[in-house]
Write a protein that holds these residues in place. Structure first.
Motif, short mmCIF file in Angstrom:
data_model
loop_
_atom_site.label_atom_id
_atom_site.label_comp_id
_atom_site.label_asym_id
_atom_site.label_seq_id
_atom_site.Cartn_x
_atom_site.Cartn_y
_atom_site.Cartn_z
N GLU A 1 1.97 11.21 1.25
CA GLU A 1 3.68 10.83 1.40
C GLU A 1 4.18 11.55 0.08
O GLU A 1 5.27 12.07 0.24
N ARG B 1 9.55 6.38 -3.36
CA ARG B 1 10.51 5.56 -4.56
C ARG B 1 9.13 4.12 -5.59
O ARG B 1 9.36 4.26 -6.51
N VAL B 2 9.27 3.53 -4.56
CA VAL B 2 7.67 2.78 -4.89
C VAL B 2 6.68 3.20 -5.56
O VAL B 2 6.80 2.72 -6.34
N TYR B 3 6.37 4.02 -4.34
CA TYR B 3 4.98 4.84 -5.20
C TYR B 3 5.11 5.60 -6.06
O TYR B 3 4.30 5.75 -7.61
N TYR C 1 11.04 15.47 8.38
CA TYR C 1 11.42 14.31 9.23
C TYR C 1 12.06 15.70 10.99
O TYR C 1 12.41 15.64 11.45
N ASP D 1 7.68 4.60 -8.66
CA ASP D 1 7.13 3.58 -9.78
C ASP D 1 6.06 2.56 -10.27
O ASP D 1 6.15 2.00 -11.04
N LEU E 1 14.21 10.38 -2.31
CA LEU E 1 13.54 9.26 -3.48
C LEU E 1 14.84 7.99 -2.36
O LEU E 1 14.86 6.69 -2.61
N LYS E 2 15.96 8.20 -2.00
CA LYS E 2 16.67 7.36 -1.38
C LYS E 2 16.14 7.01 0.32
O LYS E 2 17.03 6.33 0.94
N LYS E 3 15.79 7.66 0.85
CA LYS E 3 15.60 7.92 2.68
C LYS E 3 14.29 7.77 2.57
O LYS E 3 13.51 7.04 3.80
N TYR E 4 13.60 7.64 1.18
CA TYR E 4 11.90 7.28 1.54
C TYR E 4 11.29 5.40 0.53
O TYR E 4 11.49 6.48 -0.23
N ARG E 5 11.15 5.62 0.97
CA ARG E 5 11.03 4.05 0.61
C ARG E 5 9.48 4.12 -0.09
O ARG E 5 9.29 4.24 -0.90
N SER E 6 8.31 4.61 0.64
CA SER E 6 7.34 4.91 0.24
C SER E 6 7.37 5.46 -1.21
O SER E 6 6.62 5.18 -2.28
N ILE F 1 -0.81 3.01 -2.82
CA ILE F 1 0.09 4.41 -3.29
C ILE F 1 -0.48 5.50 -2.56
O ILE F 1 -1.44 5.66 -2.63
N ASP F 2 -0.09 6.17 -1.56
CA ASP F 2 -0.02 6.94 -0.54
C ASP F 2 -0.04 8.02 -0.91
O ASP F 2 0.81 8.87 -1.02
#
Ligand code: SF4
Ligand code: SF4
Lengths: 245, 499
Positions: free
Chosen positions: B163, B70-72, B284, B74, B63-68, B159-160
């Motif tokens: 991911e 975290r944002v998805y 990754y 929420d 959640l701290k490494k991938y903005r996708s 939202i993907d």
């Protein structure tokens, strides 16, 4: 100063703080988390300007939603557009002297009829939740409650057409809060209900799915330009992997 | 272990959106990875004792490494716009295969452990603990997502789900629950250089055999060079191209193009694989290690350009990620983008009139084109918006006389996945694969009936393999799926001067 005035005065201060600090903190969080890879979806613009156009179209027209389902788009778009119109109408309670264009008849009238449009859109969305099996399956109690909350805000707002309240006093209350010169809030039941529901909405905003509002702007599938081959895109944590070797 | 019998879907003219059937495919899950495969990728061999703690720790980390992510987590409005967009939902009717249903398996845990409302009012917001049952659901349904991103195109927030599937798979790997198919294959590439575990001598043998076949066939000495230092182009292609039908005809097509254009090229035994399954498991690290082999090969062979063969997810990793993972590629010829797709090369040569075609060579075929998800929705070609759609079609039109697209709702950015992408191309998931292929098969059936389409061209190794199975299953012929570069190779007028 009546108890009602003190109670609502303090509540609005608290709720405003929660709303703005909460939202600002979320936005701060989103902005410091890296997007390590390029993942824009097509049709992906190549430039930042193109991204701005894309986001504009998403925010204003709900373009993706339109291509997905016309009913949800219709109800959702009507609701959001009505929300904007209603918000503009409400500016008269927070600007003193009232900004000239806010007092225009058309802005005020549109804001009023938007109330009905909002209820219509929201009931449509609620209907989908109840009657479409797929949407029913994914709906949590909070999803229904959120719709009911906003419908209630719109309805109590509209009801004040019949249950009159001293709107000048309401205005002085809010302007007073903004300039720290408090004045009395009328204690009419419908008004207080309307305001209480708005308070609730403000408080839950930064903790709920209403975060989709800032979320859209931070969505990497929508906000990244498609230029991976031209510009090396690398996050800080990924860079550290490189220096390890 | 035998795979259970399952009911065969019937292809309809236009299928309505199915009514959901809860738990319809909860019995489906791929085989779990064995201890040594897990360990060779740096994961625990089996479910660790304190797995909940480790999993939640990993989730917090991601959640701290991938903005996708975290944002998805929420931002989903639970609006339902994506619910009928996934081919696996359409094919299986299982609500956990609706993109948002799939996401919610993780979102429930996210809310419980990472948000205040989830902590205080779990029932209200659908927050759940990460129990063994939830983990089992994750394993099952995050392996029923081909990471095709069709849902992401339609979602108002973008939202993907891919991911989220990738993150879920990485979390599961970190507690020792990995998928056999992917992890075994990644191990082979780390060790040998390709998914098949094909060592250099065997590869050299195969290529030699191909040279003989082509020479016999058309009387031109088309080369299939391996590890040639100083070649201009390093071709990175999926290892299926060396063996499998119809893939190999694509490889022959690329070779003919290079030959005819006089471009010196080579394959590499060190990087003899375009596929990068590191992406499927959301790692990754693994993805980067696999990608670095390509950089190493390019440096070692001293090439000027890197070109990728027909492979969907490989092209995603190449086009969108390679520069990030293994760049910068400033040691290559700056006149060409890095990397290039073979379609870009061919398209460019057609535009420059370097290649001439006898379209009548393909007259026995009426063609349609399958946009592979990772090409269509996660990359581009030719540096024009939508180039990933127009370039392959231009090539088909330049090499054949008969081309018909399938329905608009099923092509280009709205294309349906073949049903086998995302690391699911394994026999233990055959039920899912066949059901997931249904929407594509229906669209194909319509053009077959309306226009007499005889062949479907594709530019993805996974699609080609999956369709070979699905075609037979749904009553088409196995050989109706072809490589795009087979059309090119068959119609290309070859210079016979060397004979
Ligand atoms: S379309 Fe997007 S926001 Fe709507 S339910 Fe699906 S994932 Fe959530
Ligand atoms: S990425 Fe594709 S397979 Fe996965 S949920 Fe979305 S539509 Fe379905």
């Amino acid at each position: 100063m009546s108890f009602v005035t003190i109670f609502y005065g303090i509540s609005f201060y608290v709720a405003t703080l929660i709303l703005f600090i909460g939202l600002a903190y979320r936005i701060y969080e989103y902005s410091i988390i890296p997007a390590p890879l390029k993942i824009p979806t097509p049709p992906a613009p190549k430039t930042k300007k193109g991204v701005a156009v894309r986001l504009f179209r998403e925010v204003v027209f709900f373009e993706s939603l339109f291509s997905a389902t016309k009913w949800t788009w219709l109800f959702g778009w009507l609701f959001h557009f009505a929300l904007l119109l209603a918000a503009l109408r409400h500016l008269r309670y927070f600007t003193d002297p009232v900004w000239f264009w806010v007092s225009w008849e058309i802005v005020q009238a549109a804001g009023h009829y938007a109330g009905y449009m909002m209820v219509f859109g929201l009931i449509g969305l609620l209907g989908r939740r109840i009657f479409v099996d797929r949407v029913r399956y994914i709906s949590n109690p909070s999803d229904y409650l959120m719709l009911i909350l906003i419908i209630s805000i719109a309805l109590t707002g509209l009801l004040m057409k019949w249950f009159h309240t001293d709107i000048y006093a309401v205005k002085m209350f809010f302007v007073g809060l903004m300039y720290f010169q408090w004045s009395e809030l009328p204690s009419d039941f419908i008004l207080l209900l309307h305001l209480s529901l708005v308070l609730l909405l403000m408080i839950i905003f930064p903790y709920s799915k209403l975060l989709h509002a800032p979320g859209l702007f931070f969505s990497p599938t929508r906000n990244q330009p498609d230029n991976a081959r031209d510009q090396r895109h690398i996050s800080d944590w990924a860079k550290k992997l490189e220096s390890k070797k | 272990m035998a795979v259970k019998e399952f009911e065969k879907p019937i292809l309809k003219e236009y299928s309505p959106i199915p009514k959901l059937v809860e738990q319809a495919t909860s019995h489906l899950a791929p085989f779990k990875s064995k201890e040594d495969f897990q360990k060779s990728l740096g994961y625990p061999g089996e479910l660790v004792d304190n797995w909940q703690e480790v999993a939640l720790g990993k989730m917090g980390d991601l959640l701290k490494k991938y903005r996708s992510l975290r944002v998805y987590m929420d931002s989903c409005i639970q609006c339902g716009a994506c619910t009928d967009k996934c081919h696996y939902y359409l094919g299986t009717k299982d609500p956990n295969n609706m993109p948002v249903g799939r996401q919610n398996l993780m979102r429930g845990v996210y809310r419980k452990h990472f948000t205040l409302p989830g902590k205080f009012f779990p029932k209200l917001v659908g927050a759940v603990d990460l129990t063994k049952e939830v983990l089992d659901d994750w394993y099952s349904y995050y392996h029923q997502c081909s990471q095709c991103r069709r849902c992401a195109v339609f979602c108002p927030i973008g939202i993907d789900t891919a991911e989220i599937s990738m993150a879920a798979r990485e979390i599961m790997d970190s507690v020792g629950v990995g998928q056999k198919y992917c992890n075994e294959i990644i191990g082979k590439v780390h060790k040998i250089g390709n998914n098949l575990g094909l060592p250099k001598p065997a590869l050299a043998d195969t290529l030699e055999g191909l040279e003989e076949d082509v020479e016999e066939d058309i009387g031109v000495d088309v080369k299939f060079p391996l590890d040639v230092k100083g070649a201009d182009v390093l071709l990175i292609t999926p290892s299926a191209d060396f063996f499998a039908e119809p893939h190999v005809d694509g490889l022959i097509g690329y070779a003919k193009v290079f030959h005819q254009a006089g471009i010196s090229w080579t394959l590499s035994s060190h990087a003899s694989e375009a596929a990068n399954f590191g992406m499927f498991i959301g790692s990754y690290d693994n993805m980067r290690k696999l990608a670095l082999r390509i950089r190493e090969a390019a440096l070692d062979l001293g090439v000027k350009r890197i070109v990728f063969g027909e492979c969907g997810h490989a092209w995603r990793v190449a086009y969108s990620f390679l520069n990030t993972l293994a760049g910068p590629f400033d040691f290559l010829d700056p006149r060409y983008p890095v990397p290039q797709h073979i379609c870009e090369v061919t398209h460019d040569l057609i535009n420059k009139n370097v290649l001439q075609f006898d379209k009548s060579a393909n007259d026995g075929k009426i063609i349609t084109f399958h946009d592979s998800c990772n090409v269509a929705r996660a990359s581009n070609m030719g540096d024009i918006i939508g180039g990933q759609f127009s370039l392959p079609r231009d090539i088909i039109k330049a090499t054949t006389n008969n081309f018909y697209d399938m329905d608009d709702e099923t092509i280009m950015e709205k294309t349906f996945c073949c049903g086998g992408g995302g690391g699911l191309l394994t026999d233990d998931l055959i039920e899912l694969r066949m059901k997931g292929a249904q929407p594509r098969m229906e669209a194909l059936k319509r053009v077959v009936e309306d226009h007499g389409v005889t062949h479907m061209a594709a530019i993805c190794a996974i699609c080609k393999s999956q369709f070979s199975k699905a075609f037979q299953y749904y009553g088409f012929e196995l050989d109706q799926i072809i490589s795009l570069h087979q059309l090119v190779g068959d119609a290309l007028i070859m210079n016979k001067k060397e004979l």
